[in-house]
Design an enzyme around this catalytic site. Structure first.
Site, PDB file in Angstrom:
ATOM      1  N   HIS A 111       0.829  -1.210   0.000  1.00 32.19           N
ATOM      2  CA  HIS A 111       0.000   0.000   0.000  1.00 32.19           C
ATOM      3  C   HIS A 111       0.864   1.261   0.000  1.00 32.19           C
ATOM      4  O   HIS A 111       0.505   2.262  -0.629  1.00 32.19           O
ATOM      5  CB  HIS A 111      -0.932  -0.023   1.213  1.00 32.19           C
ATOM      6  CG  HIS A 111      -1.895  -1.168   1.161  1.00 32.19           C
ATOM      7  ND1 HIS A 111      -3.048  -1.122   0.419  1.00 32.19           N
ATOM      8  CD2 HIS A 111      -1.849  -2.397   1.728  1.00 32.19           C
ATOM      9  CE1 HIS A 111      -3.685  -2.275   0.531  1.00 32.19           C
ATOM     10  NE2 HIS A 111      -2.981  -3.061   1.322  1.00 32.19           N
ATOM     11  N   ASP A 168       2.812   6.396  -5.411  1.00 32.62           N
ATOM     12  CA  ASP A 168       2.741   6.501  -6.868  1.00 32.62           C
ATOM     13  C   ASP A 168       1.915   7.746  -7.205  1.00 32.62           C
ATOM     14  O   ASP A 168       0.688   7.693  -7.311  1.00 32.62           O
ATOM     15  CB  ASP A 168       2.104   5.233  -7.433  1.00 32.62           C
ATOM     16  CG  ASP A 168       2.145   5.187  -8.954  1.00 32.62           C
ATOM     17  OD1 ASP A 168       2.205   6.261  -9.585  1.00 32.62           O
ATOM     18  OD2 ASP A 168       2.104   4.072  -9.503  1.00 32.62           O
ATOM     19  N   ARG A 178      -0.496   7.883 -10.324  1.00 37.30           N
ATOM     20  CA  ARG A 178      -1.676   7.056 -10.053  1.00 37.30           C
ATOM     21  C   ARG A 178      -2.674   7.798  -9.177  1.00 37.30           C
ATOM     22  O   ARG A 178      -3.855   7.945  -9.519  1.00 37.30           O
ATOM     23  CB  ARG A 178      -1.238   5.765  -9.370  1.00 37.30           C
ATOM     24  CG  ARG A 178      -2.351   4.949  -8.723  1.00 37.30           C
ATOM     25  CD  ARG A 178      -1.743   3.894  -7.801  1.00 37.30           C
ATOM     26  NE  ARG A 178      -2.738   3.060  -7.144  1.00 37.30           N
ATOM     27  CZ  ARG A 178      -3.285   3.329  -5.967  1.00 37.30           C
ATOM     28  NH1 ARG A 178      -2.955   4.452  -5.307  1.00 37.30           N
ATOM     29  NH2 ARG A 178      -4.157   2.497  -5.433  1.00 37.30           N
ATOM     30  N   GLY A 189     -12.328  -2.813  -3.743  1.00 34.33           N
ATOM     31  CA  GLY A 189     -10.924  -3.031  -3.426  1.00 34.33           C
ATOM     32  C   GLY A 189     -10.322  -1.766  -2.852  1.00 34.33           C
ATOM     33  O   GLY A 189      -9.328  -1.246  -3.350  1.00 34.33           O
ATOM     34  N   GLU A 203     -13.367  -3.911   1.006  1.00 37.46           N
ATOM     35  CA  GLU A 203     -11.990  -4.422   0.974  1.00 37.46           C
ATOM     36  C   GLU A 203     -11.959  -5.836   1.548  1.00 37.46           C
ATOM     37  O   GLU A 203     -12.413  -6.074   2.661  1.00 37.46           O
ATOM     38  CB  GLU A 203     -11.056  -3.513   1.773  1.00 37.46           C
ATOM     39  CG  GLU A 203      -9.650  -4.038   1.958  1.00 37.46           C
ATOM     40  CD  GLU A 203      -8.932  -4.347   0.652  1.00 37.46           C
ATOM     41  OE1 GLU A 203      -8.222  -5.370   0.612  1.00 37.46           O
ATOM     42  OE2 GLU A 203      -9.086  -3.571  -0.323  1.00 37.46           O
ATOM     43  N   GLU A 231     -18.059  -9.946  -4.036  1.00 32.27           N
ATOM     44  CA  GLU A 231     -19.017 -10.970  -4.430  1.00 32.27           C
ATOM     45  C   GLU A 231     -19.922 -11.402  -3.272  1.00 32.27           C
ATOM     46  O   GLU A 231     -20.972 -12.010  -3.496  1.00 32.27           O
ATOM     47  CB  GLU A 231     -18.282 -12.189  -4.997  1.00 32.27           C
ATOM     48  CG  GLU A 231     -17.601 -11.949  -6.330  1.00 32.27           C
ATOM     49  CD  GLU A 231     -16.241 -11.272  -6.220  1.00 32.27           C
ATOM     50  OE1 GLU A 231     -15.645 -10.991  -7.282  1.00 32.27           O
ATOM     51  OE2 GLU A 231     -15.771 -11.009  -5.088  1.00 32.27           O
ATOM     52  N   GLU A 284      -9.297   0.947  -8.324  1.00 33.53           N
ATOM     53  CA  GLU A 284      -7.969   0.867  -8.952  1.00 33.53           C
ATOM     54  C   GLU A 284      -7.680  -0.620  -9.104  1.00 33.53           C
ATOM     55  O   GLU A 284      -7.100  -1.250  -8.231  1.00 33.53           O
ATOM     56  CB  GLU A 284      -6.917   1.579  -8.098  1.00 33.53           C
ATOM     57  CG  GLU A 284      -5.629   1.873  -8.866  1.00 33.53           C
ATOM     58  CD  GLU A 284      -4.677   0.692  -8.886  1.00 33.53           C
ATOM     59  OE1 GLU A 284      -4.868  -0.214  -9.724  1.00 33.53           O
ATOM     60  OE2 GLU A 284      -3.749   0.672  -8.064  1.00 33.53           O
ATOM     61  N   GLU A 342      -3.516 -10.034 -12.368  1.00 30.36           N
ATOM     62  CA  GLU A 342      -4.242 -10.175 -11.095  1.00 30.36           C
ATOM     63  C   GLU A 342      -5.749 -10.318 -11.270  1.00 30.36           C
ATOM     64  O   GLU A 342      -6.449 -10.691 -10.340  1.00 30.36           O
ATOM     65  CB  GLU A 342      -3.954  -9.032 -10.109  1.00 30.36           C
ATOM     66  CG  GLU A 342      -2.507  -8.948  -9.688  1.00 30.36           C
ATOM     67  CD  GLU A 342      -2.273  -7.854  -8.670  1.00 30.36           C
ATOM     68  OE1 GLU A 342      -1.447  -8.051  -7.779  1.00 30.36           O
ATOM     69  OE2 GLU A 342      -2.932  -6.800  -8.757  1.00 30.36           O
ATOM     70  N   HIS A 388       4.293   2.708 -10.556  1.00 29.14           N
ATOM     71  CA  HIS A 388       4.783   1.428 -10.034  1.00 29.14           C
ATOM     72  C   HIS A 388       4.510   0.279 -10.992  1.00 29.14           C
ATOM     73  O   HIS A 388       5.084  -0.810 -10.841  1.00 29.14           O
ATOM     74  CB  HIS A 388       4.151   1.124  -8.660  1.00 29.14           C
ATOM     75  CG  HIS A 388       2.722   0.682  -8.713  1.00 29.14           C
ATOM     76  ND1 HIS A 388       1.666   1.561  -8.885  1.00 29.14           N
ATOM     77  CD2 HIS A 388       2.158  -0.548  -8.620  1.00 29.14           C
ATOM     78  CE1 HIS A 388       0.530   0.892  -8.891  1.00 29.14           C
ATOM     79  NE2 HIS A 388       0.794  -0.398  -8.726  1.00 29.14           N
TER      80      HIS A 388
END
Length: 367
Positions: free
Chosen positions: A25, A31, A34, A58, A80, A109, A123, A132, A278
């Site tokens: 993190h 970054d 970003r 996320g 999260e 989900e 993101e 990923e 990154h």
């Protein structure tokens, strides 16, 4: 496709556990390109955020949720899956935003929200955009929670490719063995070369290393793309005309995402020449190095295919028929190919992790 089943597998459990590491993190929060892209997109689109209900998929440590709450969202649902959610809740309280941001420690989900949302922010991007496979979870959230009039941030995405010269990288990792403290270690060159072409290289590439005009090999709208459409991407017969006489060692991949707001459009590019991120760039080495030559055409195919039931992707590169004089000393068969895979998610594979955080060629200074 049963995305819920897919995201509950062993592979995904390790993926979520990798995001409990604070250094992951820290890397993302440092970054600046970003974070600035998301801030600019949220801050400069009041029509899309002021008084709106926002879902952050996320959420991590919660920066995007905090941006949305700070610039007018009436409610933010921060979802999260990893245990960093416990720290996210503390950060929300520490910034006196508990009246706006509600934290869900859960996979998207498995979440049930009390209402539909106006905006989904996330993101979700990985190396070469898709690594990923987080996008599937975002699409699940879109289909379940986004209002018909709602917006996705980012709104669209594209992958670009270009032949690239990696002369310095080759010298650092291959030519090096010819003279080690004055001794001949050249018997190791063939092993080093096999290792080099067997996996993607996550590295910074400069614009001067690009040997042609970049091409978009895949693009989609986040509002409409289907999960099945990101399982297999095949770019047939990509033809690049040379702008340089440099040797071409491989194909460089990077991505761009676009935030198409009502008031302003913001673009985040991870390409050569853009501010460093990154994600760096991803280089797929050719099975043979080519003397590209001015005004010559290089043709290859890229196949990016999701491994079944996994967050991994197979990348196959096929180098098409090339005239002998373009190649130089080596003859390339009609089709030469190399098949490689980014084996594990960020932080799980020590070799990939080392490339992400420090990379042997150049460190990413985000201070």
């Amino acid at each position: 496709m049963d995305t819920k089943h897919l995201h509950q597998g062993k592979n995904s459990q390790a993926y979520f556990e990798s995001y409990e590491a604070l250094e992951v993190h820290e890397l993302m929060l440092k970054d600046k390109p970003r974070c600035d892209a998301y801030l600019e997109a949220i801050k400069n689109n009041p029509s899309d955020f002021v008084g709106k209900i926002v879902l952050d998929v996320g959420a991590g440590t919660g920066l995007l949720s905090i941006f949305a709450a700070s610039y007018g969202a009436s409610r933010v649902y921060a979802v999260e899956a990893s245990d960093i959610a416990k720290q996210l809740q503390n950060i929300v309280w520490d910034n006196a935003l508990g009246h706006v941001i509600e934290v869900f420690h859960s996979r998207i989900e498995d979440v049930e929200l009390p209402e539909k949302v106006d905006v989904i922010i996330s993101e979700w991007m990985g190396f070469y955009l898709l690594h990923e496979a987080m996008l599937e979870s975002v699409l699940f959230a879109r289909d379940k929670f986004l209002k018909s009039s709602g917006k996705m941030f980012p709104s669209s995405a594209r992958i670009l490719a270009c032949p690239v010269s990696m002369t310095n990288h080759i010298e650092n990792h291959l030519t090096f063995w010819n003279n080690v403290y004055g001794y001949d270690f050249s018997s190791l060159v063939s092993i080093a070369e096999r290792n080099l072409i067997s996996k993607p290289c996550i590295v910074f590439v400069s614009e001067t290393q690009l040997l042609s005009t970049p091409q978009v090999i895949f693009e989609f709208e986040c509002q409409t793309v289907l999960a099945d459409q990101i399982q297999h991407i095949e770019s047939k017969n990509l033809k690049f005309e040379s702008d340089s006489s440099e040797t071409s060692h491989g194909a460089c991949l990077w991505f761009e995402v676009i935030f198409s707001g009502t008031d302003k459009t913001v673009v985040l590019s991870t390409g050569p020449g853009a501010p460093k991120t990154h994600w760096k760039q991803t280089v797929i080495f050719f099975p043979k190095y080519l003397s590209f030559g001015m005004d010559r055409v290089l043709e290859f195919c890229l196949d990016i295919r999701r491994a079944s039931g996994s967050r991994e992707y197979d990348i196959t590169l096929e180098l098409k028929d090339i005239e002998d004089e373009v190649i130089g000393a080596n003859e390339v068969p009609e089709v030469d190919s190399v098949k490689i895979r980014l084996l594990k998610a960020l932080g799980l594979d020590p070799e990939i992790s080392a490339q992400v955080f420090t990379n042997g060629d150049e460190e990413l200074d985000m201070d």
